[in-house]
Write a protein that holds these residues in place. Structure first.
Motif, PDB file in Angstrom:
ATOM      1  N   HIS A  63     -57.232 -16.641 -24.758  1.00 41.16           N
ATOM      2  CA  HIS A  63     -56.740 -17.972 -24.397  1.00 41.16           C
ATOM      3  C   HIS A  63     -56.798 -18.914 -25.601  1.00 41.16           C
ATOM      4  N   LEU A  71     -53.530 -20.797 -27.197  1.00 35.70           N
ATOM      5  CA  LEU A  71     -53.499 -22.262 -27.267  1.00 35.70           C
ATOM      6  C   LEU A  71     -53.242 -22.742 -28.690  1.00 35.70           C
ATOM      7  N   GLY A  96     -50.480 -24.807 -27.333  1.00 38.53           N
ATOM      8  CA  GLY A  96     -51.175 -25.070 -26.080  1.00 38.53           C
ATOM      9  C   GLY A  96     -51.770 -26.462 -25.989  1.00 38.53           C
ATOM     10  N   ASN A 112     -45.120 -26.696 -25.329  1.00 33.47           N
ATOM     11  CA  ASN A 112     -46.373 -26.131 -24.829  1.00 33.47           C
ATOM     12  C   ASN A 112     -46.096 -24.848 -24.056  1.00 33.47           C
ATOM     13  N   TYR A 113     -46.695 -23.747 -24.500  1.00 31.88           N
ATOM     14  CA  TYR A 113     -46.387 -22.458 -23.884  1.00 31.88           C
ATOM     15  C   TYR A 113     -46.849 -22.377 -22.424  1.00 31.88           C
ATOM     16  N   LEU A 114     -47.901 -23.105 -22.059  1.00 34.57           N
ATOM     17  CA  LEU A 114     -48.357 -23.098 -20.670  1.00 34.57           C
ATOM     18  C   LEU A 114     -47.297 -23.705 -19.757  1.00 34.57           C
ATOM     19  N   SER A 148     -53.146 -21.038 -17.130  1.00 29.85           N
ATOM     20  CA  SER A 148     -54.571 -21.274 -17.384  1.00 29.85           C
ATOM     21  C   SER A 148     -55.472 -20.753 -16.263  1.00 29.85           C
ATOM     22  N   VAL A 153     -55.434 -27.907 -19.925  1.00 31.75           N
ATOM     23  CA  VAL A 153     -55.106 -26.545 -20.358  1.00 31.75           C
ATOM     24  C   VAL A 153     -56.274 -25.592 -20.126  1.00 31.75           C
ATOM     25  N   SER A 161     -59.275 -25.343 -21.590  1.00 34.80           N
ATOM     26  CA  SER A 161     -59.604 -24.751 -22.888  1.00 34.80           C
ATOM     27  C   SER A 161     -60.926 -23.986 -22.827  1.00 34.80           C
TER      28      SER A 161
END
Length: 387
Positions: free
Chosen positions: A169, A173, A178, A186-188, A214, A272, A274
């Motif tokens: 992850h 990010l 991310g 933003n890939y998410l 996520s 996200v 994180s």
């Protein structure tokens, strides 16, 4: 479904109910501010950073992991048709309840048939997915542990999975935008848009805070809770409570060191989910669980006391019916907002309290009091509603 015999179960971890109750109370409190001026710590961080409001959901996922160990332990972590049906049924039910909450919000907005714009994911849906993923992961690892003849395969496997997910992850990010506050890069956001479509997403943030991309990282909160519970309760010992206290305290201390180091490279970010956010919230939850075990469960054994007093009992109202009271609070909040009652009550409070942030706090406390009145008779009669 109700359970009227829950209090009769031996060696119940009362501190877990207390921590779960505190968490649900805080979830309801921060979700029900009023007006446009709310104390910043009672609102979610817009992007990077972490407030008090940002710790409650990951705390709940961590607590769910601890509770899952205690629950699956009764089945010896063995696959069976009955257990699989139970897991699948609960996963689907939790997801369906989340969809129903989203639909109620839309219906109260005058669009009951606009299913083309129904938000598919949300808090309950994330709880559902984390529950289902964790259940099947630990059962698979338990099977491997039995095949290898050592129980450490499960705990070692859980640690390895959490580490692999968080490293992966982190890479995604950092390498694929991310942390970009822009849905275009933003890939998410791209994952959610591709799988769910624009009309079925949350639109108050570039990234859906409960998005699919996520979800595996969020499941790590549940896996870490399960792992610490396995280390705390997986082996027989003469003083179960003191051993559990040490495991959670030491685990929390180790995690907070790792989280602090991770924060140097990866920002805390709930939107996200994180890795630094996962580690920090797990560390805080574990340390608080350890403190509560020392204050409640260890003292119970020493003083032969059945339950905590006063304030502790208030948390048990929410800790023994957590999902029911949370879902009820979400439905009530939607109805109060749609009918204008929320604005009216807040207006009256503002007349008594000439400070918008404190009037908002008063509204949240009043809302929490209403939920307490709803939950207290259930707790008093030992009625525990299981979803």
């Amino acid at each position: 479904m109700t359970d009227t015999n829950a209090t009769a179960r031996p060696k119940r971890l009362v501190s877990l109910d207390v921590l779960r109750g505190l968490t649900v109370m805080l979830m309801i409190f921060v979700n029900n501010g009023a007006g446009h001026h709310i104390f910043p710590m009672l609102q979610h961080a817009k992007w990077n950073g972490m407030t008090l409001a940002d710790v409650v959901f990951p705390f709940f996922l961590f607590i769910m992991g601890v509770a899952m160990f205690l629950s699956l332990q009764k089945f010896r972590f063995e696959w069976s048709a009955a257990l699989v049906r139970k897991i699948v049924k609960r996963t689907l039910l939790l997801f369906a309840i989340g969809l129903a909450i989203n639909w109620l919000d839309m219906a109260c907005d005058g669009r009951p048939l606009d299913l083309g714009h129904l938000r598919i994911i949300g808090v309950m849906q994330r709880i559902s997915l984390c529950y289902g993923l964790t259940s099947f992961i630990v059962l698979a690892l338990a099977s491997s542990a039995r095949a290898c003849g050592t129980r450490h395969v499960m705990t070692g496997g859980l640690g390895a999975i959490v580490m692999a997910v968080l490293i992966g992850h982190s890479y995604m990010l950092l390498a694929h935008g991310g942390f970009d506050y822009d849905a275009a890069t933003n890939y998410l956001a791209h994952i959610d848009l591709s799988v769910l479509g624009h009309d079925h997403l949350y639109h108050k943030s570039p990234v859906d805070p409960e998005g699919l991309g996520s979800t595996l990282a969020a499941a790590c909160n549940t896996l870490v809770g399960f792992l610490l519970a396995a280390l705390a309760f997986g082996e027989r010992c003469s003083d179960r409570a003191r051993h559990a206290q040490r495991v959670f305290a030491d685990g929390g201390g180790l995690l907070i060191v790792v989280a602090a180091l991770a924060c140097g490279a990866i920002s805390l970010n709930k939107r996200v989910w994180s890795p630094s956010y996962v580690l920090m919230t797990c560390a805080l939850a574990a340390m608080l669980q350890g403190l509560l075990i020392a204050a409640i469960d260890v003292r119970q054994v020493a003083r032969h006391r059945a339950a905590p007093r006063a304030a502790g009992r208030l948390t048990l109202v929410f800790g023994t019916n957590p999902l029911f009271l949370y879902v009820a609070s979400e439905a009530l909040a939607i109805i109060l907002s749609a009918t204008g009652l929320k604005d009216g009550i807040y207006g009256l409070l503002l007349c008594l309290i000439p400070s918008e942030p404190w009037a908002s706090v008063a509204y949240s406390l009043l809302f929490l009091a209403v939920m307490t009145l709803m939950g207290y008779p259930l707790w008093k009669r030992h009625i525990y509603i299981k979803l």
